[in-house]
Every structure is written in C-alpha cells, then in structure tokens.
Write a protein that holds these residues in place. Structure first.
Motif, short mmCIF file in Angstrom:
data_model
loop_
_atom_site.label_atom_id
_atom_site.label_comp_id
_atom_site.label_asym_id
_atom_site.label_seq_id
_atom_site.Cartn_x
_atom_site.Cartn_y
_atom_site.Cartn_z
N CYS A 165 -34.74 16.41 -13.59
CA CYS A 165 -35.51 15.66 -14.74
C CYS A 165 -35.02 14.44 -15.39
CB CYS A 165 -35.72 16.91 -15.57
SG CYS A 165 -36.18 18.31 -14.92
N GLY A 166 -33.68 13.85 -14.87
CA GLY A 166 -33.25 12.85 -15.64
C GLY A 166 -32.76 11.68 -14.79
N GLY A 167 -32.26 10.64 -15.62
CA GLY A 167 -31.66 9.49 -14.76
C GLY A 167 -30.54 9.02 -15.55
N ASP A 168 -30.08 7.76 -15.66
CA ASP A 168 -29.15 7.01 -16.27
C ASP A 168 -29.24 5.92 -16.86
OD1 ASP A 168 -27.63 5.17 -14.56
OD2 ASP A 168 -28.44 6.67 -13.12
N GLY A 217 -38.63 14.00 -19.63
CA GLY A 217 -38.10 15.16 -18.79
C GLY A 217 -36.52 15.11 -18.74
N ALA A 218 -35.92 14.67 -19.68
CA ALA A 218 -34.31 14.77 -19.71
C ALA A 218 -33.99 16.11 -19.90
CB ALA A 218 -33.74 13.76 -20.69
N SER A 219 -32.68 16.53 -19.49
CA SER A 219 -32.05 17.75 -20.00
C SER A 219 -31.66 17.90 -21.33
CB SER A 219 -30.83 18.01 -18.77
OG SER A 219 -30.17 18.99 -19.39
N ILE A 220 -32.11 19.27 -21.83
CA ILE A 220 -31.66 19.45 -23.22
C ILE A 220 -30.38 20.07 -23.17
CG2 ILE A 220 -34.13 20.03 -23.86
CD1 ILE A 220 -33.15 23.00 -23.77
N ASN A 221 -29.69 20.27 -21.81
CA ASN A 221 -28.19 20.95 -22.09
C ASN A 221 -27.25 19.83 -21.58
OD1 ASN A 221 -28.63 23.73 -22.40
ND2 ASN A 221 -30.12 23.09 -20.68
N SER A 234 -30.02 3.77 -24.80
CA SER A 234 -31.10 4.44 -24.21
C SER A 234 -31.96 5.24 -25.06
CB SER A 234 -30.57 5.50 -23.05
OG SER A 234 -31.73 6.08 -22.39
N THR A 235 -33.20 5.19 -24.72
CA THR A 235 -34.23 5.84 -25.58
C THR A 235 -34.98 6.63 -24.48
OG1 THR A 235 -34.52 4.09 -27.42
CG2 THR A 235 -36.40 5.77 -27.13
N PHE A 236 -35.23 8.19 -24.58
CA PHE A 236 -35.73 8.90 -23.66
C PHE A 236 -36.30 9.98 -24.27
CE2 PHE A 236 -31.54 9.96 -24.62
CZ PHE A 236 -31.54 11.30 -24.93
N THR A 237 -37.01 10.90 -23.75
CA THR A 237 -37.68 12.09 -24.22
C THR A 237 -37.49 13.39 -23.39
OG1 THR A 237 -39.41 10.71 -24.75
CG2 THR A 237 -39.92 13.39 -24.73
N THR A 238 -36.79 14.55 -24.17
CA THR A 238 -36.70 15.70 -23.06
C THR A 238 -37.52 16.26 -22.52
OG1 THR A 238 -36.66 16.89 -25.30
CG2 THR A 238 -34.61 15.93 -24.48
N VAL A 239 -37.38 17.33 -21.65
CA VAL A 239 -38.58 17.71 -21.09
C VAL A 239 -39.38 18.80 -21.87
CG1 VAL A 239 -37.03 19.94 -20.66
CG2 VAL A 239 -38.90 19.41 -19.04
N SER A 240 -40.83 18.63 -21.56
CA SER A 240 -41.42 19.17 -22.70
C SER A 240 -41.76 20.70 -22.42
CB SER A 240 -42.97 18.62 -22.35
OG SER A 240 -43.59 19.18 -21.14
N ALA A 268 -41.90 26.51 -10.86
CA ALA A 268 -43.33 26.32 -10.40
C ALA A 268 -43.45 24.80 -10.26
CB ALA A 268 -44.04 26.86 -11.40
N ASN A 269 -44.60 24.47 -9.67
CA ASN A 269 -44.88 22.82 -9.60
C ASN A 269 -44.64 22.27 -10.53
OD1 ASN A 269 -45.61 20.48 -8.26
ND2 ASN A 269 -47.73 21.07 -8.58
N GLY A 270 -43.87 21.11 -11.01
CA GLY A 270 -43.66 20.55 -12.16
C GLY A 270 -43.12 21.15 -13.37
N VAL A 271 -42.38 22.43 -13.35
CA VAL A 271 -41.97 22.97 -14.26
C VAL A 271 -40.55 23.56 -14.05
CG1 VAL A 271 -42.61 25.35 -15.59
CG2 VAL A 271 -44.31 24.33 -14.65
#
Length: 387
Positions: free
Chosen positions: A10-13, A44-48, A114-120, A207-210
C-alpha cells in the motif's frame, strides 16, 4: 502497533539526497540520503510502518502533522540518528505531512518532504481478537478473530497470524464463514503454558483491494486446569481442578421446555452483576432481571452459568429440578456478595474455563455459538484451515 520501516503493497517512498559534482565532470561527493516510507502524493500508506530512514548521515529534525488540522504527530529519532517513527500508530484514511532534515559527517545537509494519505477504512480490515494481551485464561480458551469485512483470501490472512505455545502443542486455525477465524490445539492448552500470537497483517490483501493494518505481538498465560461438568440427570456440577474434584455443587439447569445445551462450553465473559432480559434471546417478556449475580457467559445466544436469588425459598430447585430458560443456575443472594455457591464459582473461575453439560434432552451446542470449537472433532477442525 508500530512495525519496521518497510514498504508494503500500500505504500511507496519519498527520497532526497545531497550528492553533487565537486566540479564539472568530477565525481559526485557523498551526502545524507533520506527515505520517507510513504511516497509523496500516495494513498493507502501503512498506519504501522510509516517512518523515516537516512543513510550516510544522521537525522537532525523530523516533523509530522495531520494535514487537515495541523496537529503535531509525536515521534522520536533513534539513538543512532538513523531512523524516526511515530510514537503511536496512525489513523486510517487520514492525510499527513512529513518533513525531515539530515546532516552528513562532512557537514553536507539534505531535506525531504512527503504528503500522503493512509489506507482508508473502506480499503482496510481489522480483526477484533480475544484473549487480550497480558491476560490469564483457562485451558479451554481459543484464540478467536472476528474481522470487520469478509475475507476472500483466507490463506493469505491465516498465514500471517501465527499462534504458538510454550508447551509445544500444534495449533491450527479454523474458519467459521468469511469473518471469523479461531485457533486451538487438539486438546486443551497445557496448564501454565504461555501462548503468543504474532499478528502480521499490515499490507496483507484479505479481499480485492482490502488490506490489513495490524502488526503486533500478543501474549497470554494459561492458568491452572479447571473443567466443570454439569450433569442434568442429577442436577449437580462437579468442579475438577488440576485433576482433583474440589467441589460438587447443586444446580438448576434448563426446564423441560427450555433445556440447556449439551456439550463443552467455554466461559467467554464474566459479570459480577448483569441484566438478563428474555426479549433479547427470543423468550418474549417472560423475565427481565436487572441484577443477576455472578454471571458468566457460555454461548453467544445467551446461555450463562449464574447465581439465582429469585428461586422459591420454600422449595429450592438446586440439586432437584431444572427451572431456568436454558442457563445453569446456582444458589445465590441479591447483590452478589453473599457466601454462596454462585459467588464461590465466580471467584474461582477464569475466562477460558470449560463447563461441560451432559444428559440434557437438548442438542449439542454449535461450535461457533460462543468460543465452543471443542465440540468439533480434530479432523473436522483441521479441515477448516486455509493453510
């Protein structure tokens, strides 16, 4: 639930380095290289595992904020200056900003943002589990996960949850439908053993996309062995602890019209006092008792073993006949504070203790009605594993 600073599905750098030519055509000199695990502009960035790392230098400053409110997110730079991570896990579906600065040994500086959004919430799943970290439980306590979304890739999810015991017992998972996964050994846990759950679901596509968002280790301890057997034929309960009978208690089981389930049932909750309303379990308005004493849940559908103070004092039913709506009743007093069989059993029971009912005219309890997978043969249990 903070994990290592690794990239997930779900992430990048976001990177910045400060290499430059000393002169035209000359070699590039080294400088600090900053990597922010969540790529600038990503969703979709990791919350952990979101954090910052640096090579060829040390971090001098890292600031993280929530974009919408500007609230600062506490975090700390490691002692060696090579990494930074938030103090607590991030929130799902939230936009954040990270600004980082570093300096190399030769004085060269670098910065990265970096400006990003965590996984919904919509694109992630969480498993609510029992038992909790640090608890002591009875020998019948399974590990049970209930997921907030249906899981289609059961193998991927189950393979990222490892349950192991200091006793060396083999532990196998079993799926009840698409949202519940329980783990247990073939026989009850060994008394005194330590059980560890490694939950490595961060970034796992269930699941698909989850994607999963949990990453933590949970440990609990198994206490002494206590298994109590209710014999409806004699209206008694024998309490056996570590192989020895410690007390035989007269009880009153379900009546002929509302009998008690047969089978092995695990205490899943304890309440010193609780309200019991027949309307919530399909019995209409037949009873509504606000202060049932010393109550312990045995099934999701409403079977308890509990104290009873409203019995006929002139003709107590305990040891004689079944009078309840399916629960197992013990003599007690209002207020739950008396020297009674109900209070004694409550005080001497753990969540995870087993209560077995036999000789009832009712059917056997369903394995998924509460934490009652012990009513399933080992071959059937292992057949429900996805790995």
């Amino acid at each position: 639930m903070v994990g290592a600073l690794t990239l997930t599905a779900c992430g990048g750098d976001a990177e910045a380095d400060n290499s430059s030519d000393d002169k035209a055509g000359g070699p590039k000199s080294s400088g600090p290289r900053i990597v922010i695990s969540a790529k600038d502009g990503s969703a979709g960035a990791s919350i952990n595992s979101t954090g910052v790392k640096v090579s060829d230098g040390k971090l001098t400053e890292v600031a993280m904020t929530e974009s919408a409110t500007g609230a600062s997110v506490p975090g700390s730079i490691a002692e060696n200056g090579k990494s930074w991570k938030p103090k607590e896990r991030l929130e799902r579906g939230t936009k954040y900003q990270i600004s980082a600065a570093a300096q190399g040994g030769d004085g060269k500086a670098a910065a990265a943002n970096s400006t990003f959004t965590t996984v919904s919430t919509e694109n992630s799943f969480i498993g609510t589990y029992t038992p909790d970290d640090g608890t002591k439980v009875g020998v019948g306590m399974p590990v049970s996960f209930t997921f907030d979304k249906a899981i289609s890739d059961k193998k991927a999810v189950q393979s990222h949850i490892r349950v192991r015991s200091s006793s060396g017992q083999k532990v196998v998972g079993h799926w009840f439908g698409t949202q519940r996964l329980d783990f247990r050994p073939e026989t009850y846990w060994k008394a005194g053993s330590k059980v560890t759950m490694d939950i490595d679901l961060d970034g796992v596509e269930g699941a698909n996309g989850v994607y999963g968002v949990q990453d933590r280790t949970v440990t609990f301890t198994v206490g002494r062995s206590q298994v109590s057997t209710v014999d409806v034929a004699t209206q008694t309960m024998k309490v056996v602890r570590d192989g020895k009978t410690v007390r035989t208690i007269p009880i009153s089981s379900g009546s002929a019209e509302t009998s008690t389930y047969n089978g092995r049932m695990v205490i899943s909750e304890k309440f010193r006092q609780t309200r019991m309303n027949g309307a919530t379990v399909g019995h209409g308005g037949e009873y509504d008792i606000e202060d049932v004493p010393n109550a312990m849940r045995l099934t999701t559908s409403g079977t308890f073993i509990h104290g009873n103070y409203w019995y006929n004092k002139g003709n107590p039913p305990f040891g004689k006949e079944g009078t309840s709506h399916g629960c197992v009743g013990l003599a007690d007093v209002r207020g739950a504070a008396g020297d009674t069989n109900g209070k004694w059993f409550f005080d001497n029971s753990l969540v995870g203790d087993v209560v077995t009912v036999k000789n009832s005219p009712d059917k056997a309890v369903a394995p998924d009605n509460g934490l009652n997978g012990w009513n399933m043969a080992w071959s059937a249990w292992t057949a429900g594993s996805a790995v």
